[in-house]
Design a protein around this motif. Structure first.
Motif, mmCIF file in Angstrom:
data_model
loop_
_atom_site.group_PDB
_atom_site.id
_atom_site.type_symbol
_atom_site.label_atom_id
_atom_site.label_comp_id
_atom_site.label_asym_id
_atom_site.label_seq_id
_atom_site.Cartn_x
_atom_site.Cartn_y
_atom_site.Cartn_z
ATOM 1 N N VAL A 25 41.036 43.199 30.617
ATOM 2 C CA VAL A 25 41.032 42.597 31.954
ATOM 3 C C VAL A 25 41.110 43.730 32.967
ATOM 4 N N THR A 69 43.477 32.591 38.754
ATOM 5 C CA THR A 69 44.253 33.185 37.664
ATOM 6 C C THR A 69 44.195 32.297 36.429
ATOM 7 N N VAL A 83 35.117 37.421 37.439
ATOM 8 C CA VAL A 83 35.841 36.290 38.022
ATOM 9 C C VAL A 83 36.151 36.633 39.477
ATOM 10 N N GLU A 87 37.428 40.788 39.704
ATOM 11 C CA GLU A 87 38.153 40.922 38.435
ATOM 12 C C GLU A 87 37.139 40.714 37.310
ATOM 13 N N ILE A 93 36.687 40.359 32.941
ATOM 14 C CA ILE A 93 37.311 40.225 31.625
ATOM 15 C C ILE A 93 36.228 40.425 30.562
ATOM 16 N N LEU A 137 40.928 32.916 34.836
ATOM 17 C CA LEU A 137 40.943 34.220 34.174
ATOM 18 C C LEU A 137 41.690 34.151 32.845
#
Length: 463
Positions: A414, A297, A441, A451, A453, A300
């Motif tokens: 995101v 996180t 990510v 994930e 972005i 990210l």
């Protein structure tokens, strides 16, 4: 119109070469262009399969034997990997997983998003140095077998619980507490919930763990509000595990496979535990949405800050802000941040987290992003940067239209679903934005989830 005959038949055997993976991690082989999906097969492998189901445009097969293995094939370290549905990629080397996730993102951006991939930079997937024991939240269903309690995850494509003592992607602290609570409950004769009969009491045990603080929360998800032997069970937990700072009961009376019910009560200790991501501290309640991999996180959110290119003069809107995790990161570099989220409890948490960190330039509103942000725009409010982190279904059309009308210099998107991300990027590109950079990510090693972005800039502006 004559029915098109599939080139394969059920229960017949075929020698195939696998050329790709589905987004669910199954190998893809083709016979005369007809795709066959086979679990536990990897690209560049050759083997024998048995066709077990034939549909209109595809089939499912079972891997019988491998003639040639991929260089990325490894032995899955988890002893119940073949049965458990929690992970899908443990039989692939970690580098192979990272490559697969990058390729998956590239494919959907090209196929669904219609993006010109010669102009879009998709970076290598950012992975973990140690991609194990990363999950800070365990939600474990409880069942019964031969008179005793079982605690584990569901078998693939079923609701049969596989009893287990440890999960290799869970924080080991969570595993220990779950097993201890299962044993304590068994000691006091607690009955597990049976979802077929809608009888019994204990449905799930949830444990949350603050990676930086070491604090833990235990949540009993139960069918009814009563709690036999409550004090004895609480004393048993807190005397042995001083890191437990909160014990909570959630009551779910419904006949459903949704984990949480509407009522949540603190039985002992605090309503929150605390954790930190970077320099920002967060209060986490039983129902808070808080990323399960805090290490990634941070990766990210650092990338979100980089893509937002904040100088301290920008107004930023954070759509789908949750408990304010991204908002508070952005507020460290922005002039002001406005977050919106549909869940009232999440907005209360966001305000509390802003106060907890002494952040005064972040404001939060309750409502649907696709309703609130267009209303802000009608009132003359604009943003220099908009950050969106929507649920899996992606952004609502009304929100995308407002972004296009508001024309922020940059949009940071995101996403936890590359498919809906690609759909929305196509709309934004058609409306005057250019996709500049895409960064996958790996928030969930050993699963197929990725994930992503994305940095978008308004065409005609200087990046």
């Amino acid at each position: 119109m004559a029915k098109i005959q599939a080139p394969v038949n059920k229960n017949e055997y075929y020698d195939v070469t696998f050329e790709d993976l589905t987004h669910e991690g199954a190998g893809v082989a083709k016979i005369d262009g007809f795709p066959i999906f086979v679990e536990n097969a990897l690209p560049d492998e050759r083997g024998k399969i048995k066709v077990i189901k034939v549909k209109k445009g595809f089939a499912f097969g079972k891997l019988i034997e491998l003639h040639e293995e991929s260089k990325h094939r490894i032995e899955a370290p988890c002893p119940i990997y073949a049965q458990c549905g929690g992970c899908q990629l443990q039989h692939i080397s970690y580098q192979g997983q990272l490559d697969f996730k990058k390729k998956q993102v590239e494919q959907v951006l090209s196929r669904i998003g219609k993006l010109d991939m010669t102009k879009v930079k998709v970076h290598d997937t950012l992975g973990m140095t140690e991609p194990w024991n990363y999950r800070n939240k365990a939600q474990v269903p409880i069942g019964e077998r031969e008179g005793g309690l079982v605690a584990g995850f569901y078998q693939k494509r079923s609701h049969d619980i596989i009893d287990m003592e440890r999960c290799l992607i869970q924080q080991s602290e969570n595993d220990e507490i779950v097993q201890a609570i299962k044993n304590i409950c068994e000691q006091y004769g607690i009955r597990a919930y049976n979802e077929e009969k809608h009888k019994g009491w204990l449905r799930h045990i949830m444990v949350r763990y603050g990676l930086v603080t070491g604090e833990m929360m235990v949540v009993f998800v139960t069918k009814t509000a009563d709690f036999q032997h409550k004090q004895a069970i609480i004393e048993n937990i807190t005397s042995k595990y001083p890191q437990v700072k909160s014990i909570v009961q959630n009551i779910n009376t419904k006949r459903t496979n949704v984990i949480f019910g509407d009522e949540t009560n603190v039985l002992w200790g605090e309503e929150y535990i605390y954790d930190k991501i970077g320099d920002v501290k967060f209060a986490i309640s039983a129902r808070s949405f808080y990323q399960v991999n805090p290490e990634q996180t941070k990766v990210l959110y650092d990338k979100a800050l980089e893509y937002a290119q904040l100088t301290g003069e920008e107004s930023v809107i954070d759509a789908y802000c949750g408990i304010g995790t991204i908002s508070l990161f952005l507020a460290q570099k922005a002039k002001n941040v406005f977050g919106v989220e549909i869940v009232p409890e999440a907005i209360e948490d966001a305000k509390r987290n802003a106060e907890l960190n002494g952040i005064t330039n972040a404001d939060f509103a309750v409502g649907e992003a696709e309703v609130v942000i267009p209303e802000w725009y009608k009132q003359g409010n604009k943003a220099d940067v908009i950050v969106v982190d929507p649920p899996r279904k992606g952004c609502d059309e009304a929100l995308l239209k407002t972004i296009l009308a508001m024309k922020p210099k940059r949009v940071v998107y995101v996403s936890c679903n590359p498919g809906t991300l690609a759909r929305d990027l196509h709309i934004l590109e058609q409306g005057g934005y250019e996709t500049v950079e895409v960064q996958p990510v790996d928030m969930f090693p050993h699963t197929t989830h990725v994930e992503v972005i994305v940095k978008l800039v308004l065409k005609g502006t200087v990046d």
